[in-house]
Structures are given as C-alpha cells and as structure tokens.
Enzyme design. Structure first.
Site, PDB file in Angstrom:
ATOM      1  N   ASP A   1       9.248  44.144  47.699  1.00 13.44           N
ATOM      2  CA  ASP A   1      10.388  44.693  47.197  1.00 13.44           C
ATOM      3  C   ASP A   1      11.568  43.833  48.181  1.00 13.44           C
ATOM      4  O   ASP A   1      12.698  43.328  47.809  1.00 13.44           O
ATOM      5  CB  ASP A   1      10.569  45.810  47.239  1.00 13.44           C
ATOM      6  CG  ASP A   1       9.892  46.674  46.259  1.00 13.44           C
ATOM      7  OD1 ASP A   1       9.309  45.985  45.278  1.00 13.44           O
ATOM      8  OD2 ASP A   1       9.811  47.923  46.213  1.00 13.44           O
TER       9      ASP A   1
ATOM     10  N   HIS B   1       8.815  38.222  42.206  1.00 11.27           N
ATOM     11  CA  HIS B   1       8.335  39.694  42.183  1.00 11.27           C
ATOM     12  C   HIS B   1       7.341  40.354  41.201  1.00 11.27           C
ATOM     13  O   HIS B   1       6.614  41.031  41.748  1.00 11.27           O
ATOM     14  CB  HIS B   1       9.726  40.242  42.264  1.00 11.27           C
ATOM     15  CG  HIS B   1       9.596  41.659  42.460  1.00 11.27           C
ATOM     16  ND1 HIS B   1       9.744  42.788  41.656  1.00 11.27           N
ATOM     17  CD2 HIS B   1       9.490  42.305  44.044  1.00 11.27           C
ATOM     18  CE1 HIS B   1       9.699  43.888  42.362  1.00 11.27           C
ATOM     19  NE2 HIS B   1       9.424  43.719  43.616  1.00 11.27           N
TER      20      HIS B   1
END
Length: 145
Positions: free
Chosen positions: A112, A67
């Site tokens: 996300d 991420h």
C-alpha cells in the site's frame, strides 16, 4: 449509465470503510496524495479499483496494476489482503509501516505504501477522463506480474 455509476459508488462507499486492509489503503492514499481515493482512484482506468484487465492506460493505472500484482503475491502466501489491518505512521510526508504486526500485515503495508507514493509521483499525469473509465474498453493483453 449515470445511475449505474452512482449505484456503484454507493456500493463501494459502503464496502470500503468496513474492511481492514482497504480502510488502511484508503487512508494512506488520501494522506500521501491529498485526493479522495474513492472518487479519484478506485474507479480509474483499467486497473484501479476492483479487478483489472487489459493494458494500463497511463502511469497512474500502471501503479494500480503493480499494486494488484503485489496483492496477488500476498494472496499466494495466504494473506487476507482485504481483512488484515496493519499499523503505520504518517509523518512529514513519509509512511513508516509498523514492525509489530504479522508478516502479512507488514507486507500489505509495504504494498500500500508503494502504490500511494507511485500515485503521488504521477499526479502531474493524472487524467480526469480516466475516472469511471468504462471497463469493456480495457483491451489488449493484461501485463504479467
């Protein structure tokens, strides 16, 4: 040590709700995993939370490292990852990112969404001992993106 940890949580609790992208991420992770992100993930391992260094400690930590790379890429494209607010729908356990926002907002949602489902896939290997992990113990080469 406990006082420093408590102060850190208070600061993080004050920062997360006022920032657009982080607010989206916080809500999305809670919906997908059922865990309170500020207590379960933002202070986890070597890569979950602000910053990241060293070798990820487990699969959950790898989700966060990936991420971080996703966000790093968006930053190189001029996206405001902590301010951009995107729209998405959560229905029947799935996330649908809106296609009505800017390119940056759509990509931020995709980053996300990926981390939220990665965290969910790795719930069975989540290690409570890695919450509030002391970052100076994060050694070794930080993986590339």
């Amino acid at each position: 040590m406990e006082l420093a940890l408590l102060c850190g949580l208070v600061v993080m609790a004050g920062v997360i709700p006022i920032q657009g992208g982080i607010l989206n991420l916080n809500k999305m992770v809670k919906q997908v995993t059922g865990k309170m992100p500020i207590l379960s993930y933002w202070p986890y391992g070597c890569h979950c939370g602000l910053g990241g260094r060293g070798q990820p400690k487990d699969a959950t930590d790898w989700c966060c490292q990936t991420h971080d790379c996703c966000y790093d890429h968006l930053k190189t494209q001029g996206c405001s990852i902590y301010k951009d607010y995107y729209r998405y729908n959560f229905s029947q356990g799935n996330i649908h990112c809106s296609d009505k926002g800017s390119w940056c907002e759509q990509q931020l949602c995709a980053c996300d969404k990926e981390v939220a489902f990665c965290l969910k896939r790795n719930l069975d290997t989540y290690q409570k001992r890695l919450r509030f992990y002391w970052r100076p113990h994060c050694r070794g080469q930080t993986p590339g993106c």
